[in-house]
Structures are given as C-alpha cells and as structure tokens.
Design an enzyme around this catalytic site. Structure first.
Site, PDB file in Angstrom:
ATOM      1  CB  CYS A  81      47.236  35.361  34.864  1.00  0.00           C
ATOM      2  SG  CYS A  81      46.506  33.766  34.418  1.00  0.00           S
ATOM      3  CB  CYS A  84      43.541  35.633  31.372  1.00  0.00           C
ATOM      4  SG  CYS A  84      43.734  36.179  33.094  1.00  0.00           S
ATOM      5  CB  CYS A 129      44.065  33.803  37.479  1.00  0.00           C
ATOM      6  SG  CYS A 129      43.583  35.264  36.522  1.00  0.00           S
ATOM      7  CB  CYS A 132      41.514  32.783  33.277  1.00  0.00           C
ATOM      8  SG  CYS A 132      43.189  32.442  33.860  1.00  0.00           S
ATOM      9  CB  CYS A 152      54.881  28.955  47.517  1.00  0.00           C
ATOM     10  SG  CYS A 152      56.268  27.963  46.969  1.00  0.00           S
TER      11      CYS A 152
END
Length: 170
Positions: A81, A84, A129, A132, A152
């Site tokens: 991510c 984070c 995510c 976060c 996607c």
C-alpha cells in the site's frame, strides 16, 4: 487494442468526465465511515502522498488506463500500500488482464477489505487497504483460475518491493 482495453479506457474516460461533473468518492476532509488501524488527518495524508496518490487513495479516484509503470512490472516481489506500506499483493498472483491497470487474482491474507460501491450507476466491489483504508480499485468476477477474480488496481495506490517474499502467517 483489445475489446476489454477499449471498453475499460472508454469507461475510465466516461468516469473522469462524470467525476468532473458529479464529483466522486469521499468529500475532501470528510471523516471515513470506518475506523482503521492507521488513521491520519487530511493534512497528514497530503504531506505523505503526491496529489495524484491522494486523489486515488483518499478520494477513491482512478488513474488513466495504461498510465502506471506497475502494469508492466514482471519481477518477483510484493506490492505494498502506497499509504501505509502494508504488503497487500504478491507478484505470484499478478497477471495481464488487458485492461491497462495492474491486475491480480488474489490479495495477500488479511491485507485488504471490501465494500459495495454504487457510484456511476453501477454496483461494484471496491477494494481497500485493511490497515489505512486507502482505495486500491475494484474486484470483478472475470479473472483467471483459481479464484475467477480480477483485482483491478490503481498503480498509484501501490509501491513495488522487488525480491520481497510474503510475510509469515501468524
């Protein structure tokens, strides 16, 4: 140009136009509906992320099809991510979907969460995510075996760590 790429690009362009007219995603500065392990203020997110990353991760925007270098990434490693640094996808589950966005058939265990997205007169599954809440993209039911899913994703929402391996379970 494949039919999927043409349609995906056309829908992205249509979505960008609708974004300009109707707006999209969370309102700037609005508190997320869900609490996450890692919470930051709008100002803190804007300090950490580029404006384009902020639009995707925090306002649920979409990058143009074919614009991410991660779409062509073929090395072994992990995708994290961009908000984070949580490892979220393995290169072992990445595949070429023909859509112009990085696509995966599965996330790492306990890395993502989903919610229903009813924007633009459609019903889709949004993926974000789990730590976060950063928006990654959408999950569709037209992917390859073994899951039949296509995650996607926006490349702006991810960073790539070459050679990294999956974190140990537990």
């Amino acid at each position: 140009m494949t039919k999927r790429l043409f349609l995906g690009g056309s829908l992205a362009a249509l979505g960008a136009g609708a974004f300009a007219v109707f707006g999209r995603g969370r309102e700037a500065g609005a508190a997320p509906a869900e609490r996450f392990e890692l919470m930051r203020s709008e100002a803190e997110w804007r300090q950490i992320l580029t404006p384009a990353q902020y639009r995707v991760l925090r306002e649920e925007g979409t990058e143009p099809a074919g614009s991410s270098p991660l779409n062509a990434e073929k090395r072994a490693g992990l995708f994290h991510c961009a908000g984070c640094d949580l490892p979220v996808y393995s290169s072992a589950t990445k595949y070429e979907s023909g859509t112009g966005w990085p696509s995966f058939w599965e996330s790492l265990p306990d890395a993502v969460r989903t919610k229903e997205d009813r924007s633009f007169f459609m019903r889709r599954t949004e993926v974000h995510c789990r730590r976060c809440g950063g928006h990654f993209g959408h999950i569709f039911d037209d992917g390859p075996p073994p899951t039949g899913k296509r995650h996607c994703l926006n490349g702006l929402a991810l960073t790539f760590v070459p050679g990294a391996t999956e974190p140990a379970a537990g």
